[in-house]
Design a protein around this motif. Structure first.
Motif, PDB file in Angstrom:
ATOM      1  N   ALA A  90       0.872  -1.320   0.009  1.00  0.00           N
ATOM      2  CA  ALA A  90      -0.092   0.073   0.161  1.00  0.00           C
ATOM      3  C   ALA A  90       0.917   1.240   0.053  1.00  0.00           C
ATOM      4  N   SER A  91       0.741   2.086  -0.908  1.00  0.00           N
ATOM      5  CA  SER A  91       1.362   3.407  -1.075  1.00  0.00           C
ATOM      6  C   SER A  91       2.857   3.386  -1.243  1.00  0.00           C
ATOM      7  N   MET A  92       3.723   3.732  -0.389  1.00  0.00           N
ATOM      8  CA  MET A  92       4.942   3.270  -0.585  1.00  0.00           C
ATOM      9  C   MET A  92       5.311   1.901  -0.634  1.00  0.00           C
ATOM     10  N   GLY A  93       4.706   1.221   0.158  1.00  0.00           N
ATOM     11  CA  GLY A  93       4.521  -0.187   0.092  1.00  0.00           C
ATOM     12  C   GLY A  93       4.092  -0.879  -1.200  1.00  0.00           C
ATOM     13  N   GLY A  94       3.409  -0.472  -2.141  1.00  0.00           N
ATOM     14  CA  GLY A  94       3.264  -0.768  -3.354  1.00  0.00           C
ATOM     15  C   GLY A  94       4.627  -0.600  -4.192  1.00  0.00           C
ATOM     16  N   MET A  95       5.269   0.686  -4.140  1.00  0.00           N
ATOM     17  CA  MET A  95       6.373   0.859  -4.877  1.00  0.00           C
ATOM     18  C   MET A  95       7.526  -0.263  -4.314  1.00  0.00           C
ATOM     19  N   ILE A  96       7.565  -0.663  -3.191  1.00  0.00           N
ATOM     20  CA  ILE A  96       8.532  -1.505  -2.634  1.00  0.00           C
ATOM     21  C   ILE A  96       8.167  -2.874  -3.162  1.00  0.00           C
ATOM     22  N   ALA A  97       6.756  -3.072  -3.210  1.00  0.00           N
ATOM     23  CA  ALA A  97       6.221  -4.327  -3.715  1.00  0.00           C
ATOM     24  C   ALA A  97       6.764  -4.700  -5.184  1.00  0.00           C
ATOM     25  N   GLN A  98       6.454  -3.557  -5.809  1.00  0.00           N
ATOM     26  CA  GLN A  98       6.962  -3.436  -7.417  1.00  0.00           C
ATOM     27  C   GLN A  98       8.583  -3.829  -7.535  1.00  0.00           C
ATOM     28  N   GLU A  99       9.376  -3.155  -6.649  1.00  0.00           N
ATOM     29  CA  GLU A  99      10.802  -3.366  -6.738  1.00  0.00           C
ATOM     30  C   GLU A  99      11.072  -4.674  -6.197  1.00  0.00           C
ATOM     31  N   LEU A 100      10.250  -5.505  -5.397  1.00  0.00           N
ATOM     32  CA  LEU A 100      10.583  -6.751  -4.921  1.00  0.00           C
ATOM     33  C   LEU A 100      10.255  -7.862  -6.113  1.00  0.00           C
ATOM     34  N   ALA A 101       9.050  -7.459  -6.952  1.00  0.00           N
ATOM     35  CA  ALA A 101       8.811  -8.141  -8.229  1.00  0.00           C
ATOM     36  C   ALA A 101       9.855  -7.917  -9.194  1.00  0.00           C
ATOM     37  N   ILE A 102      10.427  -6.943  -9.384  1.00  0.00           N
ATOM     38  CA  ILE A 102      11.652  -6.437 -10.601  1.00  0.00           C
ATOM     39  C   ILE A 102      12.808  -6.795  -9.989  1.00  0.00           C
TER      40      ILE A 102
ATOM     41  N   LEU B 239       4.599 -14.624  -6.386  1.00  0.00           N
ATOM     42  CA  LEU B 239       3.756 -15.211  -7.107  1.00  0.00           C
ATOM     43  C   LEU B 239       2.717 -14.350  -7.899  1.00  0.00           C
ATOM     44  N   SER B 240       2.212 -13.558  -7.098  1.00  0.00           N
ATOM     45  CA  SER B 240       1.259 -12.338  -7.649  1.00  0.00           C
ATOM     46  C   SER B 240       1.697 -11.018  -7.030  1.00  0.00           C
ATOM     47  N   LEU B 241       1.244  -9.913  -7.398  1.00  0.00           N
ATOM     48  CA  LEU B 241       1.533  -8.621  -6.955  1.00  0.00           C
ATOM     49  C   LEU B 241       0.174  -7.795  -7.030  1.00  0.00           C
ATOM     50  N   CYS B 242       0.008  -7.289  -5.683  1.00  0.00           N
ATOM     51  CA  CYS B 242      -1.202  -6.280  -5.685  1.00  0.00           C
ATOM     52  C   CYS B 242      -0.571  -4.878  -5.175  1.00  0.00           C
ATOM     53  N   SER B 243      -0.644  -3.905  -5.954  1.00  0.00           N
ATOM     54  CA  SER B 243      -0.278  -2.524  -5.580  1.00  0.00           C
ATOM     55  C   SER B 243      -1.265  -1.433  -5.532  1.00  0.00           C
ATOM     56  N   ILE B 244      -1.422  -1.075  -4.208  1.00  0.00           N
ATOM     57  CA  ILE B 244      -2.626  -0.321  -4.064  1.00  0.00           C
ATOM     58  C   ILE B 244      -2.215   1.180  -3.514  1.00  0.00           C
TER      59      ILE B 244
ATOM     60  N   LYS C 111       6.260 -10.933 -15.558  1.00  0.00           N
ATOM     61  CA  LYS C 111       5.523 -11.817 -16.138  1.00  0.00           C
ATOM     62  C   LYS C 111       4.904 -12.799 -15.148  1.00  0.00           C
ATOM     63  N   LEU C 112       3.890 -11.722 -14.384  1.00  0.00           N
ATOM     64  CA  LEU C 112       3.015 -12.344 -13.199  1.00  0.00           C
ATOM     65  C   LEU C 112       1.774 -11.667 -13.271  1.00  0.00           C
ATOM     66  N   PRO C 113       0.957 -12.280 -12.499  1.00  0.00           N
ATOM     67  CA  PRO C 113      -0.606 -11.752 -12.285  1.00  0.00           C
ATOM     68  C   PRO C 113      -0.210 -10.268 -11.421  1.00  0.00           C
ATOM     69  N   VAL C 114      -0.733  -9.360 -11.829  1.00  0.00           N
ATOM     70  CA  VAL C 114      -0.751  -7.898 -11.377  1.00  0.00           C
ATOM     71  C   VAL C 114      -1.891  -7.492 -11.123  1.00  0.00           C
ATOM     72  N   LEU C 115      -2.328  -6.959 -10.082  1.00  0.00           N
ATOM     73  CA  LEU C 115      -3.583  -6.082  -9.731  1.00  0.00           C
ATOM     74  C   LEU C 115      -3.289  -4.880  -9.114  1.00  0.00           C
ATOM     75  N   VAL C 116      -3.891  -3.906  -9.533  1.00  0.00           N
ATOM     76  CA  VAL C 116      -3.701  -2.482  -9.147  1.00  0.00           C
ATOM     77  C   VAL C 116      -5.034  -1.823  -8.630  1.00  0.00           C
ATOM     78  N   MET C 117      -5.028  -1.347  -7.435  1.00  0.00           N
ATOM     79  CA  MET C 117      -6.104  -0.855  -7.074  1.00  0.00           C
ATOM     80  C   MET C 117      -5.829   0.789  -6.368  1.00  0.00           C
ATOM     81  N   HIS C 118      -7.034   1.451  -6.720  1.00  0.00           N
ATOM     82  CA  HIS C 118      -6.859   3.030  -6.439  1.00  0.00           C
ATOM     83  C   HIS C 118      -8.008   3.629  -6.057  1.00  0.00           C
ATOM     84  N   GLY C 119      -7.928   4.648  -5.244  1.00  0.00           N
ATOM     85  CA  GLY C 119      -9.047   5.285  -4.922  1.00  0.00           C
ATOM     86  C   GLY C 119      -9.016   6.484  -5.989  1.00  0.00           C
ATOM     87  N   ASP C 120     -10.448   6.964  -6.620  1.00  0.00           N
ATOM     88  CA  ASP C 120     -10.528   8.062  -7.343  1.00  0.00           C
ATOM     89  C   ASP C 120     -10.243   9.446  -6.781  1.00  0.00           C
TER      90      ASP C 120
END
Length: 293
Positions: A113-125, A132-137, A231-240
């Protein structure tokens, strides 16, 4: 709560659910302790068959602090001078990988979540074989043209820290008023905000760590190109209605990853509203199931 040696430091963590189930690693955001992942939310994920792991990032909560380092100059960093940056988001991603090593978890579903989403992206990279899968919120891709804060949100984030407990808690309440979801269906009372802020303060108050984490965000490079190679399942969730990380950051993240799913939640700001927990859990579980297929 236990501590684990990881990437040369120690990380405070705890878990929910059976270790026999697939691991799901939760990574929290800027200056925010792992306790912001509500135990009831973690329990819902555990009920869906995950072994849920949450932890304090470096420099926050009860994990290793870097208080001996000089305070970073954010203006200089934004100008391109990274000499005062104590660490990068990549280092924080390596922390997460080190935690998985210590817990003897070969691969995990990762939610940030937030900066955690950035870290999660870096972890996947950086450690794609571990994810296994990535969710960036409510996060962003690192492209400076997207995911920007409103002036009011940035001013709240950079406001002077409290001189004592009550001032620090009041400041935290005010920040949450500004960046949290404003829609009536997600309304949170100031009493609840106060209780959360007081609990966080009493557990660990580390405002300098938040400045160093902000420096890591400011100094870390654009991830757009690297996200395109995932090359893995990626879900992106965000508020408008996110005033801290504009929804354009979520849209750009999803656009960067081939096959990514994008979920935009009307009225949601920069928080995790309890009325949306069931939808979050369902979406995360469905994204994880894509990895199994």
């Amino acid at each position: 709560m236990p501590r684990a040696a990881a990437n040369g430091i120690e990380l405070e963590y705890d878990t929910f659910g059976s270790p026999a189930h697939p691991a799901l690693l939760l990574i929290m955001g800027l200056g925010t302790q792992m306790t912001a992942w509500d135990p009831r939310f973690c329990g819902k994920l555990a009920e869906r068959g995950f072994h849920v792991i949450r932890f304090d990032n470096r420099d926050i909560g009860l994990s290793t602090q870097f208080d001996g380092l000089p305070e970073p100059d954010l203006v200089a960093i934004l100008g391109g001078d990274r000499g005062c940056v104590p660490y990068m988001l990549a280092d924080m991603a390596d922390d997460a990988a080190g935690l998985l090593d210590t817990l003897e978890v070969d691969r995990a579903h990762v939610v940030g979540a937030s900066m955690g989403g950035m870290i999660a992206q870096e972890l996947a990279i950086r450690h794609g074989e571990r994810v296994l899968s990535l969710c960036s919120i409510m996060s962003t891709s690192g492209n400076r043209d997207v995911g920007y804060p409103t002036q009011e949100a940035m001013a709240a984030l950079m406001a002077p820290r409290g001189a004592d407990r009550e001032q620090a808690i009041s400041r935290a309440v005010q920040v949450q008023r500004i960046i949290g979801s404003g829609a009536p269906q997600y309304a949170v009372s100031d009493e609840v905000r106060y209780e959360r802020a007081a609990a966080a303060y009493d557990r660990a108050y580390r405002p300098d760590g938040g400045i160093r984490q902000l420096a890591a965000i400011a100094a870390s490079p654009d991830r757009t190109e690297a996200l395109g190679a995932l090359k893995l399942p990626v879900l992106v969730m965000h508020g408008d209605q996110d005033p801290l990380v504009d929804v354009s950051g979520g849209r750009a993240t999803a656009a960067a990853v081939p096959g990514a799913e994008l979920r935009i939640f009307p009225g949601m700001g920069h928080d995790l509203p309890e009325p949306l927990w069931n939808e979050f859990v369902e979406a995360i579980s469905r994204n994880a199931a894509r990895a199994a297929r």
